[in-house]
Write a protein that holds these residues in place. Structure first.
Motif, mmCIF file in Angstrom:
data_model
loop_
_atom_site.group_PDB
_atom_site.id
_atom_site.type_symbol
_atom_site.label_atom_id
_atom_site.label_comp_id
_atom_site.label_asym_id
_atom_site.label_seq_id
_atom_site.Cartn_x
_atom_site.Cartn_y
_atom_site.Cartn_z
ATOM 1 N N LEU A 19 10.166 -11.198 -8.732
ATOM 2 C CA LEU A 19 8.890 -11.247 -7.772
ATOM 3 C C LEU A 19 7.847 -11.941 -8.848
ATOM 4 O O LEU A 19 7.449 -11.313 -10.126
ATOM 5 C CB LEU A 19 8.554 -9.957 -7.571
ATOM 6 N N GLU A 20 7.369 -12.846 -8.364
ATOM 7 C CA GLU A 20 6.347 -13.522 -9.015
ATOM 8 C C GLU A 20 4.948 -13.024 -8.548
ATOM 9 O O GLU A 20 4.686 -12.902 -7.308
ATOM 10 C CB GLU A 20 6.131 -14.984 -8.742
ATOM 11 N N VAL A 21 3.946 -12.710 -9.380
ATOM 12 C CA VAL A 21 2.705 -12.228 -9.336
ATOM 13 C C VAL A 21 1.891 -13.254 -8.743
ATOM 14 O O VAL A 21 1.398 -14.293 -9.672
ATOM 15 C CB VAL A 21 1.903 -11.565 -10.435
ATOM 16 N N GLN A 22 1.654 -13.749 -7.327
ATOM 17 C CA GLN A 22 0.908 -14.647 -6.969
ATOM 18 C C GLN A 22 -0.609 -14.765 -7.354
ATOM 19 O O GLN A 22 -1.608 -15.539 -7.452
ATOM 20 C CB GLN A 22 1.048 -14.757 -5.382
ATOM 21 N N ARG A 23 -1.355 -13.279 -6.994
ATOM 22 C CA ARG A 23 -2.750 -13.089 -7.035
ATOM 23 C C ARG A 23 -2.679 -11.732 -7.455
ATOM 24 O O ARG A 23 -2.169 -10.598 -7.068
ATOM 25 C CB ARG A 23 -3.389 -13.365 -5.815
ATOM 26 N N ILE A 24 -4.079 -11.289 -8.182
ATOM 27 C CA ILE A 24 -4.391 -9.899 -8.567
ATOM 28 C C ILE A 24 -6.054 -10.048 -8.024
ATOM 29 O O ILE A 24 -6.329 -10.819 -8.926
ATOM 30 C CB ILE A 24 -4.133 -9.586 -9.927
ATOM 31 N N LEU A 25 -6.432 -9.252 -7.382
ATOM 32 C CA LEU A 25 -7.655 -9.420 -6.954
ATOM 33 C C LEU A 25 -8.493 -7.865 -6.991
ATOM 34 O O LEU A 25 -7.590 -6.774 -6.742
ATOM 35 C CB LEU A 25 -8.076 -9.774 -5.252
ATOM 36 N N ARG A 26 -9.545 -7.763 -7.486
ATOM 37 C CA ARG A 26 -10.125 -6.390 -7.775
ATOM 38 C C ARG A 26 -11.553 -6.368 -6.880
ATOM 39 O O ARG A 26 -12.142 -7.381 -7.016
ATOM 40 C CB ARG A 26 -10.412 -6.038 -9.012
ATOM 41 N N GLU A 27 -11.498 -5.211 -6.204
ATOM 42 C CA GLU A 27 -12.933 -5.170 -5.386
ATOM 43 C C GLU A 27 -13.992 -5.419 -6.471
ATOM 44 O O GLU A 27 -14.012 -4.378 -7.491
ATOM 45 C CB GLU A 27 -12.872 -3.642 -4.590
ATOM 46 N N SER A 28 -15.171 -5.946 -6.097
ATOM 47 C CA SER A 28 -16.305 -5.992 -7.008
ATOM 48 C C SER A 28 -17.202 -4.571 -7.119
ATOM 49 O O SER A 28 -17.005 -3.905 -6.021
ATOM 50 C CB SER A 28 -16.988 -7.261 -6.967
ATOM 51 N N ASP A 29 -18.117 -4.566 -8.041
ATOM 52 C CA ASP A 29 -18.997 -3.271 -8.041
ATOM 53 C C ASP A 29 -19.856 -3.434 -6.865
ATOM 54 O O ASP A 29 -20.264 -4.531 -6.384
ATOM 55 C CB ASP A 29 -19.625 -3.425 -9.182
#
Length: 189
Positions: free
Chosen positions: A179-189
């Motif tokens: 499994l390749e990590v395509q995107r990692i997104l985090r909710e902003s403050d």
């Protein structure tokens, strides 16, 4: 349909197939070149294995204070939990998996991982343990941790011993699945 039309159609079909094959080969070659470049650059800086359950502190953490304290939020002294989104792609089948979560995504052979917030089931590979590994949040980072699997969990071709920092373009190896990590997104403050 006359002979000339038939041969023109055959020529167009052949050219289209050749174009698709060339595009596929170029894509595979580019992906392999990127992986080789990552391995040569040594993507793993020293101390990367430190973190949750490891020998050292979580990067960005503070001594003597829990990750939920000392931040501004709705309740004084507590930080508001932020959601994460991770998109994984099976390198072999090109199937994509997307998860929105707060703390953990489990991966294993079970149909549903009740002890995890979200779960990716890989039921057809017998080399995958029932509860194989977990992607977990610690502070402002995501880590990959083996859950005591029989065959181990691999990150970029290397078996992991403890929690390892997870980044975009990393490849998680579980049994015969990559499994390749395509995107990692985090909710902003």
């Amino acid at each position: 349909m006359n002979d000339v039309t038939y041969w023109i159609l055959m020529l167009l079909l052949t050219a289209g197939c050749a174009g698709l094959l060339a595009g596929s080969f170029a894509s595979v070659k580019r992906r392999n070149a990127q992986r080789t470049a990552l391995r040569r650059r040594g993507r793993r800086p020293s101390g990367r294995g430190n973190g949750p359950g490891g020998q050292g502190p979580v990067p960005g953490g503070s001594a003597g204070r829990g990750p939920e304290q000392g931040q501004q939020g709705a309740v004084p002294g507590k930080k508001k939990k932020r959601q994460w989104k991770i998109i994984l792609e099976d390198i072999d089948s090109w199937e994509k998996y997307s998860f929105v979560f707060y703390d953990a995504v489990g991966i294993g052979r079970e149909r549903e991982g009740r002890m995890y917030e979200k779960y990716l089931s890989i039921p057809d590979d017998k080399r995958v343990s029932k509860s194989h590994c977990v992607i977990l949040r610690r502070g402002d980072q995501l880590y990959l941790k083996d859950e005591g699997s029989r065959n181990g969990t691999y990150l970029n071709g290397q078996m992991i011993e403890g929690p390892e920092l997870l980044q975009k373009d990393d490849v998680i190896g579980i049994g015969g699945v990559h499994l390749e990590v395509q995107r990692i997104l985090r909710e902003s403050d």
